[in-house]
Design a protein around this motif. Structure first.
Motif, PDB file in Angstrom:
ATOM      1  N   SER A   4       0.715  -1.369  -0.023  1.00 35.09           N
ATOM      2  CA  SER A   4       0.016  -0.060   0.124  1.00 35.09           C
ATOM      3  C   SER A   4       0.787   1.430  -0.170  1.00 35.09           C
ATOM      4  CB  SER A   4      -0.976   0.105   1.232  1.00 35.09           C
ATOM      5  OG  SER A   4      -0.054  -0.023   2.322  1.00 35.09           O
ATOM      6  N   GLU A   5       2.109   1.129   0.012  1.00 37.23           N
ATOM      7  CA  GLU A   5       3.159   2.349   0.098  1.00 37.23           C
ATOM      8  C   GLU A   5       3.979   2.319  -1.033  1.00 37.23           C
ATOM      9  OE1 GLU A   5       5.105   2.177   3.858  1.00 37.23           O
ATOM     10  OE2 GLU A   5       3.195   2.715   4.900  1.00 37.23           O
ATOM     11  N   ILE A   6       3.600   1.589  -2.165  1.00 36.24           N
ATOM     12  CA  ILE A   6       4.273   1.746  -3.314  1.00 36.24           C
ATOM     13  C   ILE A   6       3.602   2.558  -4.405  1.00 36.24           C
ATOM     14  CG2 ILE A   6       5.210   0.080  -5.338  1.00 36.24           C
ATOM     15  CD1 ILE A   6       5.787  -2.003  -3.275  1.00 36.24           C
ATOM     16  N   TRP A   7       4.216   3.208  -4.935  1.00 36.84           N
ATOM     17  CA  TRP A   7       3.933   3.986  -6.168  1.00 36.84           C
ATOM     18  C   TRP A   7       4.442   4.207  -7.322  1.00 36.84           C
ATOM     19  CZ3 TRP A   7       6.032   5.665  -1.668  1.00 36.84           C
ATOM     20  CH2 TRP A   7       7.185   6.611  -1.797  1.00 36.84           C
ATOM     21  N   VAL A   8       4.338   3.539  -8.272  1.00 34.45           N
ATOM     22  CA  VAL A   8       4.966   3.283  -9.496  1.00 34.45           C
ATOM     23  C   VAL A   8       3.891   3.212 -10.675  1.00 34.45           C
ATOM     24  CG1 VAL A   8       6.799   2.102  -8.668  1.00 34.45           C
ATOM     25  CG2 VAL A   8       4.789   0.904  -9.544  1.00 34.45           C
ATOM     26  N   LEU A  41      -0.873  -4.602  -5.458  1.00 34.91           N
ATOM     27  CA  LEU A  41      -0.367  -3.034  -5.466  1.00 34.91           C
ATOM     28  C   LEU A  41      -1.684  -2.354  -5.459  1.00 34.91           C
ATOM     29  CD1 LEU A  41       2.302  -3.451  -8.289  1.00 34.91           C
ATOM     30  CD2 LEU A  41       2.687  -3.001  -5.810  1.00 34.91           C
ATOM     31  N   SER A  42      -1.502  -1.311  -4.750  1.00 36.78           N
ATOM     32  CA  SER A  42      -2.674  -0.320  -4.697  1.00 36.78           C
ATOM     33  C   SER A  42      -3.131   0.303  -5.883  1.00 36.78           C
ATOM     34  CB  SER A  42      -2.660   0.497  -3.465  1.00 36.78           C
ATOM     35  OG  SER A  42      -3.801   1.466  -3.508  1.00 36.78           O
ATOM     36  N   THR A  43      -4.191   0.083  -6.543  1.00 34.22           N
ATOM     37  CA  THR A  43      -4.404   0.849  -7.973  1.00 34.22           C
ATOM     38  C   THR A  43      -5.467   1.881  -7.632  1.00 34.22           C
ATOM     39  OG1 THR A  43      -6.024  -0.967  -8.397  1.00 34.22           O
ATOM     40  CG2 THR A  43      -3.700  -1.076  -9.123  1.00 34.22           C
ATOM     41  N   ASP A  44      -5.836   2.095  -6.508  1.00 35.46           N
ATOM     42  CA  ASP A  44      -6.827   3.141  -5.960  1.00 35.46           C
ATOM     43  C   ASP A  44      -6.137   4.384  -6.277  1.00 35.46           C
ATOM     44  OD1 ASP A  44      -8.633   5.002  -4.869  1.00 35.46           O
ATOM     45  OD2 ASP A  44      -8.698   3.734  -3.117  1.00 35.46           O
ATOM     46  N   LEU A  45      -6.315   5.246  -7.121  1.00 39.81           N
ATOM     47  CA  LEU A  45      -5.605   6.490  -7.433  1.00 39.81           C
ATOM     48  C   LEU A  45      -6.045   7.607  -6.505  1.00 39.81           C
ATOM     49  CD1 LEU A  45      -5.731   6.912 -11.361  1.00 39.81           C
ATOM     50  CD2 LEU A  45      -3.857   6.111  -9.794  1.00 39.81           C
ATOM     51  N   SER A  46      -6.980   7.480  -5.246  1.00 40.81           N
ATOM     52  CA  SER A  46      -7.392   8.357  -4.470  1.00 40.81           C
ATOM     53  C   SER A  46      -6.621   8.171  -3.116  1.00 40.81           C
ATOM     54  CB  SER A  46      -8.830   8.111  -4.186  1.00 40.81           C
ATOM     55  OG  SER A  46      -9.394   7.156  -3.332  1.00 40.81           O
ATOM     56  N   ALA A  47      -5.827   6.903  -3.095  1.00 45.72           N
ATOM     57  CA  ALA A  47      -5.118   6.784  -1.820  1.00 45.72           C
ATOM     58  C   ALA A  47      -3.742   7.552  -1.906  1.00 45.72           C
ATOM     59  CB  ALA A  47      -4.544   5.151  -2.134  1.00 45.72           C
ATOM     60  N   PRO A  48      -3.187   7.605  -0.710  1.00 47.50           N
ATOM     61  CA  PRO A  48      -1.883   8.530  -0.749  1.00 47.50           C
ATOM     62  C   PRO A  48      -0.794   7.977  -1.392  1.00 47.50           C
ATOM     63  CG  PRO A  48      -2.479   7.876   1.477  1.00 47.50           C
ATOM     64  CD  PRO A  48      -3.432   7.176   0.564  1.00 47.50           C
ATOM     65  N   MET A  70      -5.414  -0.684 -14.955  1.00 40.95           N
ATOM     66  CA  MET A  70      -5.999  -2.057 -14.641  1.00 40.95           C
ATOM     67  C   MET A  70      -6.299  -1.974 -12.939  1.00 40.95           C
ATOM     68  SD  MET A  70      -3.914  -5.660 -14.984  1.00 40.95           S
ATOM     69  CE  MET A  70      -4.814  -7.164 -14.410  1.00 40.95           C
ATOM     70  N   LYS A  71      -7.658  -2.529 -12.598  1.00 41.18           N
ATOM     71  CA  LYS A  71      -8.058  -2.556 -11.349  1.00 41.18           C
ATOM     72  C   LYS A  71      -7.925  -3.936 -10.683  1.00 41.18           C
ATOM     73  CE  LYS A  71      -8.996   1.694 -11.156  1.00 41.18           C
ATOM     74  NZ  LYS A  71      -7.770   2.464 -11.433  1.00 41.18           N
TER      75      LYS A  71
END
Length: 125
Positions: A4-8, A41-48, A70-71
């Motif tokens: 939940s803390e990965i942003w790529v 991986l979190s694909t929720d674009l509203s997440a931090p 992709m969701k």
């Protein structure tokens, strides 16, 4: 690592040439789906922190399955068809690079996100 803390921004190129047998295509599809599925991986674009995942099926031409959208409930295998004897790796890279470039144009605030291109293949280089 905490997913939940990965942003790529990641583009996965799936080899759909004859070199990929049915088992290899199923395994590659499962791998992609597990990356964004439950616990992936979190694909929720509203997440931090969020990840955008794009998928390209590559044989003779690049077929975009997911354009960095992709969701977790999306599926890959049902959209795949087998292609030629081998893929054009340069075309595959160009398609993935183009997707990442367009992704930055649409979301310039993601300029500091790492960009990843991943080839899923069972081919001999």
């Amino acid at each position: 690592w905490n997913s939940s803390e990965i942003w790529v921004d990641m583009v996965i190129i799936l080899d759909t040439s004859e070199a990929m047998g049915d088992d290899s295509l199923a395994a590659a599809s499962s791998l992609v789906e597990s990356l964004v599925g439950n616990g992936g991986l979190s694909t929720d674009l509203s997440a931090p922190f969020s990840t955008r995942v794009g998928v390209i099926a590559m044989a003779k031409d690049a077929k975009v399955l997911y354009d960095l959208n992709m969701k977790k409930n999306d599926r890959v295998k049902a959209q795949l068809t087998k292609g030629l004897g081998s893929i054009d790796i340069s075309k595959a890279f160009d398609a993935a690079n183009g997707m990442l470039t367009r992704g930055l144009q649409s979301r310039p605030e993601r300029a500091n996100h790492r960009q990843i291109i991943y080839y899923a293949t069972d081919s001999d280089s």
